[in-house]
Design an enzyme around this catalytic site. Structure first.
Site, PDB file in Angstrom:
ATOM      1  N   LEU A  10       0.842  -1.184   0.000  1.00 38.19           N
ATOM      2  CA  LEU A  10       0.000   0.000   0.000  1.00 38.19           C
ATOM      3  C   LEU A  10       0.880   1.238   0.000  1.00 38.19           C
ATOM      4  O   LEU A  10       1.999   1.229   0.527  1.00 38.19           O
ATOM      5  CB  LEU A  10      -0.910   0.022   1.234  1.00 38.19           C
ATOM      6  CG  LEU A  10      -1.980  -1.062   1.340  1.00 38.19           C
ATOM      7  CD1 LEU A  10      -2.667  -0.970   2.697  1.00 38.19           C
ATOM      8  CD2 LEU A  10      -3.002  -0.924   0.220  1.00 38.19           C
ATOM      9  N   PRO A 189       4.462   8.276   1.743  1.00 40.34           N
ATOM     10  CA  PRO A 189       4.717   7.730   0.410  1.00 40.34           C
ATOM     11  C   PRO A 189       6.162   7.260   0.238  1.00 40.34           C
ATOM     12  O   PRO A 189       7.080   7.722   0.929  1.00 40.34           O
ATOM     13  CB  PRO A 189       4.401   8.912  -0.513  1.00 40.34           C
ATOM     14  CG  PRO A 189       3.507   9.804   0.280  1.00 40.34           C
ATOM     15  CD  PRO A 189       3.963   9.653   1.703  1.00 40.34           C
ATOM     16  N   SER A 190       6.356   6.330  -0.689  1.00 38.43           N
ATOM     17  CA  SER A 190       7.679   5.820  -1.073  1.00 38.43           C
ATOM     18  C   SER A 190       8.429   5.192   0.099  1.00 38.43           C
ATOM     19  O   SER A 190       9.657   5.140   0.094  1.00 38.43           O
ATOM     20  CB  SER A 190       8.533   6.941  -1.705  1.00 38.43           C
ATOM     21  OG  SER A 190       7.865   7.523  -2.804  1.00 38.43           O
ATOM     22  N   ARG A 191       7.691   4.755   1.108  1.00 36.11           N
ATOM     23  CA  ARG A 191       8.278   4.141   2.298  1.00 36.11           C
ATOM     24  C   ARG A 191       9.185   5.094   3.075  1.00 36.11           C
ATOM     25  O   ARG A 191       9.996   4.665   3.884  1.00 36.11           O
ATOM     26  CB  ARG A 191       9.056   2.864   1.936  1.00 36.11           C
ATOM     27  CG  ARG A 191       8.164   1.728   1.406  1.00 36.11           C
ATOM     28  CD  ARG A 191       7.108   1.355   2.438  1.00 36.11           C
ATOM     29  NE  ARG A 191       6.301   0.188   2.064  1.00 36.11           N
ATOM     30  CZ  ARG A 191       5.106   0.250   1.508  1.00 36.11           C
ATOM     31  NH1 ARG A 191       4.571   1.435   1.203  1.00 36.11           N
ATOM     32  NH2 ARG A 191       4.419  -0.840   1.243  1.00 36.11           N
ATOM     33  N   LEU A 192       9.035   6.389   2.860  1.00 33.61           N
ATOM     34  CA  LEU A 192       9.788   7.380   3.622  1.00 33.61           C
ATOM     35  C   LEU A 192       8.942   7.798   4.832  1.00 33.61           C
ATOM     36  O   LEU A 192       8.533   8.952   4.981  1.00 33.61           O
ATOM     37  CB  LEU A 192      10.132   8.587   2.742  1.00 33.61           C
ATOM     38  CG  LEU A 192      11.015   8.258   1.535  1.00 33.61           C
ATOM     39  CD1 LEU A 192      11.267   9.518   0.703  1.00 33.61           C
ATOM     40  CD2 LEU A 192      12.345   7.651   1.989  1.00 33.61           C
TER      41      LEU A 192
END
Length: 213
Positions: A10, A189-192
């Site tokens: 996700l 977002p973007s696993r940040l």
């Protein structure tokens, strides 16, 4: 059919979090997030994963329900003779995890567990439904039983013994978790992801820092 678990993912983007957004006190910040989870009607907002170390040195974890936040401590109740109770007798240090996927949030809490005063356990036990109070007597939690009928029989026996008022069993009561490390995780977002860590200082105050995701 083969499941491709690697493709299950996700993208998180609902909110942001920084140390500047947070309250100075870790437990107060937790209460803020907990209230937001309750208001958002997330599924089981008070459910927490409790991990402890048993006498055999092995970690064990289970979901229990938070039943209070008082004086900077988090309260839950259980059978003192259960596997978790034996683990807490062995070592009081525990880790808690709350996960609220609807808000893309996680809270991790580490600290020390201590039994609450008997009168605190008495008051909470008296607030439980009648059948739940009987269940506390009927279930020798974590012990092996021959069948479900054993529980039903024991519950009926204690029901006959206590038809109206059910006293608290001596083997059942509350624990308070005194935290010394609390981490708030907000999906991004973007696993940040945003991670804010509170660590308890020697003077009793909290130090805030940002962690890499």
């Amino acid at each position: 059919m083969t499941l491709n678990l690697a493709d299950i993912r996700l993208e998180y983007a609902k909110k942001e979090l920084s140390p500047e957004d947070c309250l100075p006190d870790a437990v107060a910040q937790f209460e803020t997030w907990l209230n937001e989870a309750i208001s958002a009607q997330v599924n089981e907002p008070t459910a927490m994963n409790l991990a402890a170390i048993g006498p055999d040195g092995r970690p064990s974890a289970r979901i229990v329900l938070l039943k209070g936040v008082e004086d900077g401590r988090l309260l839950f109740y259980t059978n003192y003779q259960s596997r978790k109770g034996q683990a807490l007798d062995h070592s009081p240090y525990v880790a808690l995890t709350f996960f609220w996927p609807e808000l893309e949030r996680q809270v991790r809490i580490e600290g020390r567990a201590e039994r609450v005063a008997p009168e605190v356990s008495d008051a909470y036990f008296a607030s439980r439904p009648y059948t739940s109070r009987l269940g506390a007597w009927a279930s020798e939690q974590s012990s092996e039983i021959a069948s479900k009928a054993v529980l039903v029989t024991r519950a009926a026996m204690y029901g006959a013994r206590h038809p109206i008022n059910v006293p608290r069993p001596p083997h059942w009561g509350g624990y308070a978790i005194v935290p010394d490390r609390v981490e708030f995780w907000q999906g991004r977002p973007s696993r940040l992801h945003d991670r804010v860590l509170y660590t308890l200082a020697a003077d009793g105050g909290w130090k805030l820092s940002r962690l890499a995701p």
